[in-house]
Design a protein around this motif. Structure first.
Motif, PDB file in Angstrom:
ATOM      1  N   PHE A   1      12.721   7.084  -3.745  1.00  0.00           N
ATOM      2  CA  PHE A   1      11.806   7.666  -2.748  1.00  0.00           C
ATOM      3  C   PHE A   1      10.796   6.557  -2.486  1.00  0.00           C
ATOM      4  CE2 PHE A   1      11.805  12.423  -4.322  1.00  0.00           C
ATOM      5  CZ  PHE A   1      13.161  12.388  -4.533  1.00  0.00           C
ATOM      6  N   LEU A   2      10.709   6.029  -1.255  1.00  0.00           N
ATOM      7  CA  LEU A   2       9.707   4.973  -1.048  1.00  0.00           C
ATOM      8  C   LEU A   2       9.146   4.997   0.363  1.00  0.00           C
ATOM      9  CD1 LEU A   2      11.009   2.514   0.819  1.00  0.00           C
ATOM     10  CD2 LEU A   2      12.135   1.872  -1.276  1.00  0.00           C
ATOM     11  N   GLY A   3       7.933   4.449   0.513  1.00  0.00           N
ATOM     12  CA  GLY A   3       7.328   4.320   1.841  1.00  0.00           C
ATOM     13  C   GLY A   3       5.907   4.829   1.872  1.00  0.00           C
ATOM     14  N   SER A   4       5.543   5.492   2.977  1.00  0.00           N
ATOM     15  CA  SER A   4       4.173   5.992   3.170  1.00  0.00           C
ATOM     16  C   SER A   4       3.770   6.892   2.008  1.00  0.00           C
ATOM     17  CB  SER A   4       4.075   6.747   4.506  1.00  0.00           C
ATOM     18  OG  SER A   4       4.231   5.845   5.582  1.00  0.00           O
ATOM     19  N   ARG A   5       2.636   6.564   1.431  1.00  0.00           N
ATOM     20  CA  ARG A   5       2.229   7.135   0.154  1.00  0.00           C
ATOM     21  C   ARG A   5       2.177   8.660   0.160  1.00  0.00           C
ATOM     22  NH1 ARG A   5       0.302   5.513  -4.380  1.00  0.00           N
ATOM     23  NH2 ARG A   5       0.465   3.326  -3.759  1.00  0.00           N
ATOM     24  N   GLU A   6       1.597   9.246   1.237  1.00  0.00           N
ATOM     25  CA  GLU A   6       1.410  10.704   1.244  1.00  0.00           C
ATOM     26  C   GLU A   6       2.733  11.447   1.105  1.00  0.00           C
ATOM     27  OE1 GLU A   6      -2.534  10.802   4.173  1.00  0.00           O
ATOM     28  OE2 GLU A   6      -0.756  11.998   4.683  1.00  0.00           O
ATOM     29  N   GLU A   7       3.761  10.989   1.796  1.00  0.00           N
ATOM     30  CA  GLU A   7       5.057  11.701   1.771  1.00  0.00           C
ATOM     31  C   GLU A   7       5.794  11.447   0.455  1.00  0.00           C
ATOM     32  OE1 GLU A   7       4.008  13.684   4.840  1.00  0.00           O
ATOM     33  OE2 GLU A   7       5.900  14.085   3.809  1.00  0.00           O
ATOM     34  N   VAL A   8       5.718  10.227  -0.063  1.00  0.00           N
ATOM     35  CA  VAL A   8       6.376   9.949  -1.355  1.00  0.00           C
ATOM     36  C   VAL A   8       5.733  10.818  -2.431  1.00  0.00           C
ATOM     37  CG1 VAL A   8       6.786   8.207  -3.137  1.00  0.00           C
ATOM     38  CG2 VAL A   8       7.000   7.588  -0.715  1.00  0.00           C
ATOM     39  N   GLU A   9       4.406  10.899  -2.410  1.00  0.00           N
ATOM     40  CA  GLU A   9       3.704  11.682  -3.431  1.00  0.00           C
ATOM     41  C   GLU A   9       4.008  13.179  -3.296  1.00  0.00           C
ATOM     42  OE1 GLU A   9       0.019   8.582  -4.352  1.00  0.00           O
ATOM     43  OE2 GLU A   9      -0.362  10.387  -3.139  1.00  0.00           O
ATOM     44  N   ARG A  10       4.114  13.669  -2.073  1.00  0.00           N
ATOM     45  CA  ARG A  10       4.417  15.100  -1.886  1.00  0.00           C
ATOM     46  C   ARG A  10       5.821  15.411  -2.400  1.00  0.00           C
ATOM     47  NH1 ARG A  10       3.265  19.634   1.656  1.00  0.00           N
ATOM     48  NH2 ARG A  10       1.497  18.536   2.594  1.00  0.00           N
ATOM     49  N   ALA A  11       6.809  14.616  -1.988  1.00  0.00           N
ATOM     50  CA  ALA A  11       8.203  14.874  -2.414  1.00  0.00           C
ATOM     51  C   ALA A  11       8.323  14.725  -3.934  1.00  0.00           C
ATOM     52  CB  ALA A  11       9.140  13.894  -1.705  1.00  0.00           C
ATOM     53  N   THR A  12       7.624  13.742  -4.505  1.00  0.00           N
ATOM     54  CA  THR A  12       7.664  13.544  -5.963  1.00  0.00           C
ATOM     55  C   THR A  12       7.006  14.727  -6.676  1.00  0.00           C
ATOM     56  OG1 THR A  12       7.603  11.149  -5.630  1.00  0.00           O
ATOM     57  CG2 THR A  12       6.979  11.956  -7.829  1.00  0.00           C
ATOM     58  N   HIS A  13       5.913  15.208  -6.110  1.00  0.00           N
ATOM     59  CA  HIS A  13       5.220  16.368  -6.713  1.00  0.00           C
ATOM     60  C   HIS A  13       6.165  17.580  -6.765  1.00  0.00           C
ATOM     61  CE1 HIS A  13       2.235  19.362  -7.685  1.00  0.00           C
ATOM     62  NE2 HIS A  13       2.504  20.022  -6.555  1.00  0.00           N
TER      63      HIS A  13
ATOM     64  N   GLY B   1       0.790  -1.237   0.000  1.00  0.00           N
ATOM     65  CA  GLY B   1       0.000   0.000   0.000  1.00  0.00           C
ATOM     66  C   GLY B   1       0.812   1.273   0.000  1.00  0.00           C
ATOM     67  N   GLY B   2       2.142   1.143  -0.091  1.00  0.00           N
ATOM     68  CA  GLY B   2       3.012   2.328  -0.137  1.00  0.00           C
ATOM     69  C   GLY B   2       3.271   2.754  -1.564  1.00  0.00           C
ATOM     70  N   ALA B   3       4.225   3.699  -1.733  1.00  0.00           N
ATOM     71  CA  ALA B   3       4.569   4.192  -3.076  1.00  0.00           C
ATOM     72  C   ALA B   3       6.086   4.190  -3.219  1.00  0.00           C
ATOM     73  CB  ALA B   3       4.024   5.606  -3.263  1.00  0.00           C
ATOM     74  N   ALA B   4       6.556   4.125  -4.478  1.00  0.00           N
ATOM     75  CA  ALA B   4       8.011   4.103  -4.728  1.00  0.00           C
ATOM     76  C   ALA B   4       8.290   4.785  -6.058  1.00  0.00           C
ATOM     77  CB  ALA B   4       8.517   2.659  -4.756  1.00  0.00           C
ATOM     78  N   THR B   5       9.019   5.905  -5.998  1.00  0.00           N
ATOM     79  CA  THR B   5       9.340   6.639  -7.231  1.00  0.00           C
ATOM     80  C   THR B   5      10.817   6.991  -7.245  1.00  0.00           C
ATOM     81  OG1 THR B   5       9.133   8.928  -6.397  1.00  0.00           O
ATOM     82  CG2 THR B   5       7.066   7.787  -7.013  1.00  0.00           C
ATOM     83  N   THR B   6      11.260   7.518  -8.401  1.00  0.00           N
ATOM     84  CA  THR B   6      12.627   8.031  -8.528  1.00  0.00           C
ATOM     85  C   THR B   6      12.640   9.529  -8.195  1.00  0.00           C
ATOM     86  OG1 THR B   6      12.264   8.712 -10.813  1.00  0.00           O
ATOM     87  CG2 THR B   6      13.072   6.449 -10.461  1.00  0.00           C
ATOM     88  N   GLY B   7      11.467  10.030  -7.787  1.00  0.00           N
ATOM     89  CA  GLY B   7      11.309  11.480  -7.585  1.00  0.00           C
ATOM     90  C   GLY B   7      10.657  12.095  -8.805  1.00  0.00           C
ATOM     91  N   ARG B   8      10.723  11.344  -9.923  1.00  0.00           N
ATOM     92  CA  ARG B   8      10.097  11.828 -11.166  1.00  0.00           C
ATOM     93  C   ARG B   8       9.086  10.819 -11.701  1.00  0.00           C
ATOM     94  NH1 ARG B   8      14.940  14.924 -10.049  1.00  0.00           N
ATOM     95  NH2 ARG B   8      14.512  16.989 -10.913  1.00  0.00           N
ATOM     96  N   GLU B   9       9.367   9.507 -11.533  1.00  0.00           N
ATOM     97  CA  GLU B   9       8.465   8.497 -12.091  1.00  0.00           C
ATOM     98  C   GLU B   9       8.423   7.260 -11.185  1.00  0.00           C
ATOM     99  OE1 GLU B   9       9.999   6.327 -15.641  1.00  0.00           O
ATOM    100  OE2 GLU B   9      11.870   7.424 -15.310  1.00  0.00           O
ATOM    101  N   ARG B  10       7.425   6.447 -11.390  1.00  0.00           N
ATOM    102  CA  ARG B  10       7.270   5.198 -10.634  1.00  0.00           C
ATOM    103  C   ARG B  10       8.474   4.310 -10.924  1.00  0.00           C
ATOM    104  NH1 ARG B  10       3.314   0.432 -12.231  1.00  0.00           N
ATOM    105  NH2 ARG B  10       2.991  -0.662 -10.236  1.00  0.00           N
ATOM    106  N   ILE B  11       9.102   3.813  -9.863  1.00  0.00           N
ATOM    107  CA  ILE B  11      10.309   2.974 -10.036  1.00  0.00           C
ATOM    108  C   ILE B  11      10.011   1.758 -10.900  1.00  0.00           C
ATOM    109  CG2 ILE B  11      11.798   1.340  -8.777  1.00  0.00           C
ATOM    110  CD1 ILE B  11      12.112   3.500  -6.625  1.00  0.00           C
ATOM    111  N   LEU B  12       8.873   1.115 -10.653  1.00  0.00           N
ATOM    112  CA  LEU B  12       8.560  -0.136 -11.361  1.00  0.00           C
ATOM    113  C   LEU B  12       8.371   0.074 -12.873  1.00  0.00           C
ATOM    114  CD1 LEU B  12       6.150  -1.968  -8.864  1.00  0.00           C
ATOM    115  CD2 LEU B  12       8.613  -2.318  -9.195  1.00  0.00           C
ATOM    116  N   ASP B  13       8.185   1.322 -13.278  1.00  0.00           N
ATOM    117  CA  ASP B  13       8.000   1.593 -14.722  1.00  0.00           C
ATOM    118  C   ASP B  13       9.311   1.964 -15.416  1.00  0.00           C
ATOM    119  OD1 ASP B  13       4.798   3.266 -14.178  1.00  0.00           O
ATOM    120  OD2 ASP B  13       5.288   1.153 -14.576  1.00  0.00           O
ATOM    121  N   VAL B  14      10.393   2.128 -14.650  1.00  0.00           N
ATOM    122  CA  VAL B  14      11.661   2.567 -15.257  1.00  0.00           C
ATOM    123  C   VAL B  14      12.165   1.492 -16.222  1.00  0.00           C
ATOM    124  CG1 VAL B  14      14.089   3.147 -14.813  1.00  0.00           C
ATOM    125  CG2 VAL B  14      12.284   3.982 -13.268  1.00  0.00           C
ATOM    126  N   PRO B  15      12.379   1.842 -17.494  1.00  0.00           N
ATOM    127  CA  PRO B  15      12.900   0.843 -18.443  1.00  0.00           C
ATOM    128  C   PRO B  15      14.401   0.641 -18.199  1.00  0.00           C
ATOM    129  CG  PRO B  15      12.464   2.930 -19.559  1.00  0.00           C
ATOM    130  CD  PRO B  15      12.082   3.125 -18.130  1.00  0.00           C
TER     131      PRO B  15
END
Ligand code: P6P
Length: 343
Positions: free
Chosen positions: A322-334, A297-311
């Protein structure tokens, strides 16, 4: 209630159609290898396994990452390679410690899976007795490929059939996902088997705890300076509440804390590591941890895109994490995407 062993859980997953027999057996082999690594790490100074792999006066033993290897890095790597050679479930392995994929010896049967692992992540903590861990990821070997090369491993994180880690701490704990939830198993040393200790883990959406190496602050990009500055400002700042900080410098330990009580982990791009693309490895650290965290239920990004989508473009490619509790990952990524002019 009767404890559920890892083997029983794997049978349940097979009956649910989440995994096949070969993947089930592969996970059992990996779990058995990690039990051996746990025994080796738990010996500490008594096992003659602390310190650098290279003896006094020898040329340093440097891995493909350019890092000086600890004895336990080499031992853990050998345990995983040896255990998986004869199992018959793999077409090849790839280790974070080694440049190229490792073929399965000809005398053994081959399978349809590719196994990637970081045999002992955080090993700089070994000599000071802080938790370290093994991270692993399983991909499907492309049809018709009998001698997998590096390019056959270059599949996006969404293609992972399984991802997991084992943290060697006060307890030895495995966290595992097949894409149908994230589950935790604790090693019962008396019986010698992993026992299900948490099923369907959920990471809290909100958190008051962040993990980052603050010594790099002057090298961060502006949006990271802004985001962390707001956390440090606490209740007097725009967030209106105080935050706590943790940094173990062992990704497995930091992620396990987040899996257990929430939190957010950052290894952002900074001026020092911009040329390499980041510090952490996409295939061996970021992708498996991203699947585990998302399935909880968490989120994981590179700060720009979802990690799992990185080719993936390289077996040892590095990315910001950037990974963990969704609200903070989404804020920092935004904050980062806003600076880039992205939505
Ligand atoms: P730093 C360990 O070497 C590792 O790969 C991760 O386990 C950990 O999160 C990170 O590097 C620590 O990096 O720069 O704080 O030593």
């Amino acid at each position: 209630m009767k404890p559920v062993s890892l083997i029983q859980f794997l049978i349940e997953e097979r009956r649910a159609g989440h995994i096949n027999a070969e993947l089930s057996l592969l996970i059992e082999v990996v779990a058995r290898a990690c039990k051996r690594i746990s025994v080796a790490t738990n010996k500490g100074a008594l096992g003659g396994v602390l310190g650098m792999a290279a003896g006094e006066g020898d040329a340093a033993s440097i891995n493909v990452q350019g890092e000086a290897q600890k004895k336990l890095d080499v031992i853990s790597n050998e345990i995983l390679l040896e255990a998986n050679a004869w199992g018959g479930h793999l077409a090849a392995c790839a280790s974070e410690e080694m440049e190229d994929p490792q073929p399965i010896p000809d005398m053994y049967p081959k399978g349809n899976h590719l196994l990637l692992f970081d045999p002992l992540d955080g090993s700089s903590n070994i000599d000071v007795n802080i938790s370290v861990g093994t991270i692993f990821s399983v991909l499907r070997c492309p049809d018709g490929v009998t001698e997998p090369k590096a390019e056959h491993f270059l599949q996006a994180g969404t293609e992972q059939l399984a991802a997991g880690y084992v943290v060697y701490g006060p307890a030895t704990v495995m966290v595992l996902t097949f894409g149908h939830g994230t589950h935790e198993f604790t090693l019962d040393r008396e019986v010698g088997s992993f026992v299900l200790s948490r099923r369907e883990i959920r990471i809290p959406e909100a958190t008051g705890e962040f993990a980052i190496n603050m010594s790099n602050q002057r090298h961060w990009e502006a949006p990271m300076q802004r985001y962390v500055g707001e956390l440090l400002a606490g209740r007097d700042g725009p967030r209106g509440r105080d935050f706590n900080m943790r940094w173990v410098a062992s990704m497995v330990a930091d992620v396990h804390r987040i899996i257990t009580r929430g939190g957010v982990f950052f290894y952002p791009l900074d001026a020092k590591i911009r040329a390499q693309g980041g510090k952490l490895r996409l295939m061996y650290e970021a992708n498996p941890m991203a699947l585990i965290v998302e399935q909880a239920g968490g989120a994981a990004t590179t700060g720009r895109e979802r990690i799992l989508d990185v080719p993936p473009t390289g077996l040892h490619q590095r990315v910001p994490v950037f990974l963990g509790s969704r609200e903070e990952v989404e804020r920092a990524t935004h904050y980062h995407r806003e600076v880039d002019g992205l939505r």
